[in-house]
Design a protein around this motif. Structure first.
Motif, short mmCIF file in Angstrom:
data_model
loop_
_atom_site.label_atom_id
_atom_site.label_comp_id
_atom_site.label_asym_id
_atom_site.label_seq_id
_atom_site.Cartn_x
_atom_site.Cartn_y
_atom_site.Cartn_z
N ALA A 119 92.76 97.76 10.95
CA ALA A 119 91.81 98.82 10.60
C ALA A 119 90.70 98.98 11.64
CB ALA A 119 91.19 98.53 9.23
N THR A 120 90.26 97.88 12.25
CA THR A 120 89.10 97.95 13.15
C THR A 120 89.43 97.60 14.60
OG1 THR A 120 88.51 95.63 12.76
CG2 THR A 120 87.60 97.28 11.25
N GLY A 121 90.56 96.94 14.83
CA GLY A 121 90.90 96.52 16.18
C GLY A 121 90.10 95.33 16.67
N THR A 122 89.32 94.69 15.82
CA THR A 122 88.49 93.56 16.22
C THR A 122 89.18 92.24 15.89
OG1 THR A 122 87.33 93.61 14.10
CG2 THR A 122 86.34 94.82 15.92
N TRP A 123 88.85 91.22 16.67
CA TRP A 123 89.41 89.89 16.47
C TRP A 123 88.50 89.07 15.57
CZ3 TRP A 123 94.02 87.81 18.22
CH2 TRP A 123 94.76 88.63 19.09
N SER A 124 89.11 88.28 14.71
CA SER A 124 88.35 87.37 13.86
C SER A 124 87.92 86.17 14.68
CB SER A 124 89.22 86.90 12.68
OG SER A 124 90.22 85.98 13.14
N GLY A 125 87.04 85.35 14.09
CA GLY A 125 86.78 84.05 14.68
C GLY A 125 87.92 83.11 14.35
N TRP A 126 87.85 81.88 14.83
CA TRP A 126 88.87 80.90 14.51
C TRP A 126 88.81 80.54 13.03
CZ3 TRP A 126 92.78 79.98 17.55
CH2 TRP A 126 92.65 80.13 18.93
N GLN A 127 89.95 80.55 12.38
CA GLN A 127 90.06 80.20 10.97
C GLN A 127 90.97 78.98 10.82
OE1 GLN A 127 90.30 83.74 8.19
NE2 GLN A 127 91.09 84.68 10.06
N ASP A 128 90.54 78.02 10.01
CA ASP A 128 91.34 76.83 9.76
C ASP A 128 92.45 77.14 8.75
OD1 ASP A 128 88.48 74.72 10.02
OD2 ASP A 128 90.18 74.76 11.39
N VAL A 129 93.62 76.60 9.02
CA VAL A 129 94.75 76.67 8.10
C VAL A 129 94.92 75.28 7.49
CG1 VAL A 129 97.22 77.14 7.88
CG2 VAL A 129 95.85 78.43 9.53
N GLU A 130 95.05 75.21 6.17
CA GLU A 130 95.19 73.93 5.48
C GLU A 130 96.50 73.26 5.90
OE1 GLU A 130 94.88 70.82 4.05
OE2 GLU A 130 93.33 71.89 2.92
N THR A 131 96.38 72.07 6.50
CA THR A 131 97.57 71.39 7.00
C THR A 131 98.23 70.49 5.96
OG1 THR A 131 96.23 69.56 7.86
CG2 THR A 131 96.69 71.40 9.36
N HIS A 132 97.47 70.03 4.97
CA HIS A 132 98.03 69.12 3.96
C HIS A 132 98.67 69.95 2.85
CE1 HIS A 132 96.32 65.69 5.93
NE2 HIS A 132 95.12 66.22 5.90
N ASN A 133 99.97 70.14 2.94
CA ASN A 133 100.67 71.01 2.00
C ASN A 133 101.88 70.35 1.37
OD1 ASN A 133 100.86 73.68 0.78
ND2 ASN A 133 102.65 74.02 2.06
N ALA A 134 102.24 69.15 1.84
CA ALA A 134 103.46 68.49 1.36
C ALA A 134 103.36 68.11 -0.11
CB ALA A 134 103.75 67.24 2.19
N GLU A 135 102.13 68.01 -0.64
CA GLU A 135 101.96 67.65 -2.05
C GLU A 135 102.33 68.79 -2.98
OE1 GLU A 135 97.71 68.40 -0.42
OE2 GLU A 135 99.60 67.59 0.28
N HIS A 136 102.41 70.03 -2.46
CA HIS A 136 102.94 71.15 -3.23
C HIS A 136 104.42 71.22 -2.92
CE1 HIS A 136 98.66 72.12 -2.55
NE2 HIS A 136 98.72 72.78 -3.69
N ALA A 137 105.22 70.51 -3.67
CA ALA A 137 106.64 70.41 -3.32
C ALA A 137 107.44 69.87 -4.48
CB ALA A 137 106.81 69.49 -2.10
N ALA A 138 108.76 69.92 -4.33
CA ALA A 138 109.66 69.33 -5.31
C ALA A 138 109.50 67.82 -5.29
CB ALA A 138 111.10 69.73 -5.00
N ASP A 139 109.91 67.16 -6.37
CA ASP A 139 109.81 65.71 -6.45
C ASP A 139 110.73 65.05 -5.43
OD1 ASP A 139 108.02 66.04 -8.48
OD2 ASP A 139 109.39 65.44 -10.09
N PRO A 140 110.33 63.90 -4.87
CA PRO A 140 111.18 63.20 -3.90
C PRO A 140 112.54 62.85 -4.49
CG PRO A 140 108.96 62.25 -3.94
CD PRO A 140 109.05 63.20 -5.10
N GLY A 141 113.57 63.02 -3.68
CA GLY A 141 114.91 62.65 -4.10
C GLY A 141 115.64 63.67 -4.94
N THR A 142 114.99 64.79 -5.26
CA THR A 142 115.66 65.83 -6.05
C THR A 142 116.50 66.71 -5.14
OG1 THR A 142 113.76 67.31 -5.85
CG2 THR A 142 113.81 65.83 -7.76
#
Length: 564
Positions: A119-142
């Protein structure tokens, strides 16, 4: 208990007999996960595999999968300690994430992105992406966690309609000041100068580059009057009893360290890393740029869940809708709310044979809330696994946040959910979206994983505790942002109803058997709140400090709605 699989063929065939038949749509090949599902037919490479997108069967939206390249100059140590991409023009996208080959490998480090708004053609500043995501997952061994196509991934981040991107992934211990160095190949600042915005300053030289601040420097959105409207207003919710729609957050939420395991428990999988050592980055890093697209059946001026009903073209779409046939007509885009008396009658019809005499005489259940179905938010049912997966019952509800940032309007919530669904299935290789339900900041409730909203659908939301539970994800990040009143009320309404179907007291405690995680060993019987936060079952920041603080309110409100 083990989840079990139920074929959707039976409900599909039975439901099909009740529908006027039309010529079936041509079968489409399920896109290879992580590859670009674009209409152009261009070849996209993911890891060592590549495929050609099906140009003859256009699918709304796309995923651009871009391999990351080393950004560090000194590669003598072997694996580069910083990877990324310089600024570049790309096709439109609204959601970003980073994936890698091995789901058992954690990304210890920092992931940051900058994006250019269409919409504006402008760049955002640096944004952090959450790296710890493995806990949102299926149970181990399934079966789901062990599937061959599953990949490791960050949480997805919603950035809005964008056409430019820059990313950097820095290994833990590699560089305390990743902002002090720039890739040699980074081009100069882009030229667009929006009329209403100040000219963006050009980046300084390497020596002059300032250190990054503790929070992402995303530009503040314009005032509500100036903010660009979403492409389609087909999805605009109109909460009946809540205030005006909250504005998107103006700042990205800073990523915070995960809490320590509670006293007496072992840290297990989450062993500390020596801060002085450089932790190698995972192999096969790719940047995923997700365009959620627009459902073909959207209609201007409608709210989420009020799309044009039309013939259900595929067997998968028919089966997903038929799973809710006891609550709404086939093809419905929403399941309407019921009053308490109607809900009690429905409970007797659905589960009467399982209730005790006391439960039949005085059922504790909250009124059924309005729920936008998968058809309502525009799920492409051909992507998910055909069979539904169930567990035995619902004894607990785990509350999450999607950690996708708060920069979305409620009109964009269905698009955000489509983006998460596409990311979970096509990029991460899951069988379906991981959560059983999702809630936006306006209090709208959305059906998540397919299989029926009244049923005990096995999700992939709380690693180690997916059996006999359900996962509710609030769209956004709530480490430093308070959830809205509408959001907390929606959690209360949903849990009062769904837990009531299985006789669970929202203010009570229950026991679940751990499937394995970093707080509780596999096989341990764990006492938990019936309404718990994700962090109660796994060492994680989820659902964010400020949302977690509201769970007591949700428990009390849900119990009152049940008549307790």
């Amino acid at each position: 208990m083990r989840g079990f699989l139920a074929s959707s063929i039976g409900v599909t065939c039975a439901a099909a007999l009740a529908l006027p038949l039309t010529p079936p749509a041509a079968a489409s090949v399920r896109p290879a996960f992580g590859a670009e599902a674009a209409r152009s037919g261009a070849t996209a490479t993911v890891g060592s595999a590549s495929r050609r997108a099906d140009a003859e069967t256009p699918v709304p939206g796309s995923t651009q999968s871009l391999p990351l390249v080393p950004l560090t100059r000194d590669r003598s140590a072997g694996t580069p300690t910083e990877q990324g991409l310089p600024r570049r023009d790309v096709h439109h996208f609204s959601l970003v994430g980073v994936i890698w080959d091995d789901p058992a490998t954690e990304l210890h480090g920092r992931v940051q992105v900058r994006t250019r708004a269409v919409a504006t053609g402008t760049w955002s500043g640096w944004q952090d992406v959450e790296t710890h995501n493995a806990e949102h997952a299926a149970d181990p061994g399934t079966a789901e966690s062990a599937a061959g196509g599953v990949r490791g991934a960050t949480a997805p981040l919603w950035v809005g309609d964008s056409d430019g991107v820059q990313v950097r992934v820095t290994a833990e211990g590699a560089d305390p000041d990743p902002g002090a160095r720039k890739p040699k190949s980074e081009p100069s600042e882009p030229k667009p100068k929006p009329k209403s915005e100040a000219v963006e300053p050009k980046p300084k030289s390497e020596a002059e580059a300032p250190k990054p601040k503790s929070e992402a420097e995303a530009p503040k959105p314009k005032s509500e009057a100036e903010a660009p409207k979403p492409k389609s207003e087909a999805e605009a919710p109109k909460p009946k009893s809540e205030a005006a729609e909250p504005k998107p957050e103006s700042e990205a939420v800073a990523v915070k360290p995960r809490p320590e395991p509670e006293e007496g428990e072992q840290g297990g999988d989450d062993a500390a890393v020596d801060g002085t050592a450089v932790t190698p980055l995972p192999a096969g890093l790719h940047l995923e740029l997700v365009d959620p697209g627009d459902p073909a059946q959207s209609e201007p001026g409608a709210r989420p869940g009020s799309l044009n009903p039309e013939t259900l073209g595929s067997a998968e779409a028919l089966a997903a809708s038929a799973a809710n046939a006891e609550l709404a007509p086939l093809g419905a885009t929403e399941i309407p709310a019921l009053e308490r008396a109607e809900t009690e009658r429905e409970l007797l019809a659905l589960r009467g044979s399982e209730l005790t005499e006391e439960q039949r005489a005085k059922p504790y259940i909250g009124p059924r809330p309005r729920i936008v179905t998968r058809r309502g938010w525009g799920a492409n049912e051909s992507w998910r696994e055909r069979q539904f997966a169930y567990t035995s019952k619902v004894k607990a509800a785990f509350v999450h946040h999607t950690a996708s940032g708060g920069k979305y309007w409620c009109t964009q919530a269905p698009s955000l959910i489509r983006g998460i669904y596409r990311y979970h299935v096509l990029s991460m290789g899951w069988r379906d979206i991981g959560y059983n339900f999702l809630v936006d900041k306006c209090g709208n409730i959305y059906e998540g994983r397919a299989g029926g909203v009244t049923k005990a659908v096995l999700g992939a939301h709380t690693r180690g505790f997916n059996s006999n539970s359900m996962g509710i994800a609030v769209l956004g990040s709530y480490g430093s942002t308070k959830p809205t009143v509408a959001t907390v009320k929606a959690i209360s309404r949903l849990t009062a109803w769904k837990l009531g179907l299985y006789g669970a007291n929202p203010r009570g405690k229950t026991y679940l058997t751990s499937g394995g995680g970093n707080l509780f060993r596999k096989g341990r019987n764990v006492r938990l709140n019936v309404i718990s936060g994700h962090r109660d079952g796994f060492s994680t920041e989820c659902p964010g400090r400020l949302l977690y603080a509201k769970l007591g309110t949700a428990r009390a409100s849900a119990a009152r709605l049940q008549g307790r």
